[in-house]
Design a protein around this motif. Structure first.
Motif, mmCIF file in Angstrom:
data_model
loop_
_atom_site.group_PDB
_atom_site.id
_atom_site.type_symbol
_atom_site.label_atom_id
_atom_site.label_comp_id
_atom_site.label_asym_id
_atom_site.label_seq_id
_atom_site.Cartn_x
_atom_site.Cartn_y
_atom_site.Cartn_z
ATOM 1 N N SER A 12 0.789 -1.229 0.000
ATOM 2 C CA SER A 12 0.000 0.000 0.000
ATOM 3 C C SER A 12 0.828 1.290 0.000
ATOM 4 O O SER A 12 0.262 2.367 -0.094
ATOM 5 N N CYS A 13 2.158 1.180 0.136
ATOM 6 C CA CYS A 13 2.959 2.404 0.266
ATOM 7 C C CYS A 13 4.347 2.213 -0.361
ATOM 8 O O CYS A 13 4.677 1.137 -0.847
ATOM 9 N N GLU A 14 5.123 3.272 -0.313
ATOM 10 C CA GLU A 14 6.470 3.223 -0.887
ATOM 11 C C GLU A 14 7.363 2.214 -0.168
ATOM 12 O O GLU A 14 8.228 1.591 -0.778
ATOM 13 N N HIS A 15 7.162 2.047 1.142
ATOM 14 C CA HIS A 15 7.940 1.046 1.875
ATOM 15 C C HIS A 15 7.643 -0.345 1.332
ATOM 16 O O HIS A 15 8.550 -1.155 1.153
ATOM 17 N N CYS A 16 6.371 -0.619 1.087
ATOM 18 C CA CYS A 16 5.965 -1.922 0.533
ATOM 19 C C CYS A 16 6.637 -2.138 -0.823
ATOM 20 O O CYS A 16 7.176 -3.215 -1.101
ATOM 21 N N LYS A 17 6.582 -1.115 -1.632
ATOM 22 C CA LYS A 17 7.176 -1.173 -2.973
ATOM 23 C C LYS A 17 8.666 -1.473 -2.887
ATOM 24 O O LYS A 17 9.190 -2.338 -3.581
ATOM 25 N N SER A 18 9.340 -0.777 -1.996
ATOM 26 C CA SER A 18 10.777 -0.954 -1.812
ATOM 27 C C SER A 18 11.115 -2.345 -1.281
ATOM 28 O O SER A 18 12.067 -2.981 -1.738
ATOM 29 N N ASP A 34 9.530 -4.421 -11.062
ATOM 30 C CA ASP A 34 8.798 -3.156 -11.014
ATOM 31 C C ASP A 34 7.447 -3.364 -10.345
ATOM 32 O O ASP A 34 6.602 -4.098 -10.853
ATOM 33 N N VAL A 35 7.238 -2.687 -9.217
ATOM 34 C CA VAL A 35 5.999 -2.802 -8.455
ATOM 35 C C VAL A 35 5.006 -1.740 -8.910
ATOM 36 O O VAL A 35 5.356 -0.576 -9.070
ATOM 37 N N ASN A 36 3.755 -2.163 -9.100
ATOM 38 C CA ASN A 36 2.653 -1.245 -9.383
ATOM 39 C C ASN A 36 1.705 -1.327 -8.190
ATOM 40 O O ASN A 36 0.951 -2.293 -8.052
ATOM 41 N N LEU A 37 1.769 -0.337 -7.306
ATOM 42 C CA LEU A 37 0.957 -0.355 -6.089
ATOM 43 C C LEU A 37 -0.541 -0.346 -6.390
ATOM 44 O O LEU A 37 -1.312 -1.053 -5.739
ATOM 45 N N GLU A 38 -0.959 0.466 -7.348
ATOM 46 C CA GLU A 38 -2.381 0.586 -7.657
ATOM 47 C C GLU A 38 -2.967 -0.734 -8.147
ATOM 48 O O GLU A 38 -4.083 -1.101 -7.789
ATOM 49 N N ALA A 39 -2.207 -1.462 -8.954
ATOM 50 C CA ALA A 39 -2.684 -2.740 -9.498
ATOM 51 C C ALA A 39 -2.415 -3.905 -8.550
ATOM 52 O O ALA A 39 -2.985 -4.982 -8.720
ATOM 53 N N GLY A 40 -1.527 -3.697 -7.584
ATOM 54 C CA GLY A 40 -1.162 -4.782 -6.681
ATOM 55 C C GLY A 40 -0.358 -5.860 -7.374
ATOM 56 O O GLY A 40 -0.523 -7.050 -7.100
ATOM 57 N N THR A 41 0.524 -5.419 -8.267
ATOM 58 C CA THR A 41 1.318 -6.380 -9.031
ATOM 59 C C THR A 41 2.793 -5.998 -9.013
ATOM 60 O O THR A 41 3.162 -4.865 -8.705
ATOM 61 N N VAL A 42 3.605 -6.977 -9.377
ATOM 62 C CA VAL A 42 5.019 -6.728 -9.622
ATOM 63 C C VAL A 42 5.389 -7.453 -10.905
ATOM 64 O O VAL A 42 5.054 -8.619 -11.091
ATOM 65 N N GLU A 43 6.007 -6.721 -11.820
ATOM 66 C CA GLU A 43 6.468 -7.306 -13.074
ATOM 67 C C GLU A 43 7.949 -7.613 -12.927
ATOM 68 O O GLU A 43 8.738 -6.727 -12.604
#
Length: 68
Positions: A12-18, A34-43
Motif C-alpha cells: 500500500s505504500c512506498e515502503h511496501c514497494k521498496s 517493477d511494483v505497481n501499487l495501484e494494481a497490486g502487481t510486480v512485473e
C-alpha cells in the motif's frame, strides 16, 4: 530472459514497494522488478534457468506479503 507479472496482496505504500522490489532484485537471476501499487502487481524480468516462481514467491512472502 522471461517476464512474469505476480499478483501481491498487502502492498500500500512506498515502503511496501521498496521491500518487494528489493527482495526480488536480490535474487540471483532477477534483472528487474517493477511494483505497481495501484494494481497490486510486480512485473519481474528474470532468467528462468536461475530462479523459479516458487523462489520469487517465497522472497515476497518473507517480506510479509501474500502472493495470489
Amino acid at each position: 530472459m522471461a517476464t512474469k507479472t505476480i499478483q501481491v496482496e498487502g502492498m500500500s505504500c512506498e515502503h511496501c514497494k521498496s521491500a518487494v522490489s528489493g527482495a526480488l532484485n536480490n535474487l540471483d537471476g532477477v534483472s528487474q522488478a517493477d511494483v505497481n501499487l495501484e494494481a497490486g502487481t510486480v512485473e519481474v524480468n528474470y532468467d528462468d534457468a536461475k530462479v523459479d516462481d516458487a523462489t520469487m514467491a517465497e522472497a515476497i512472502e518473507d517480506q510479509g506479503y501474500d502472493v495470489k
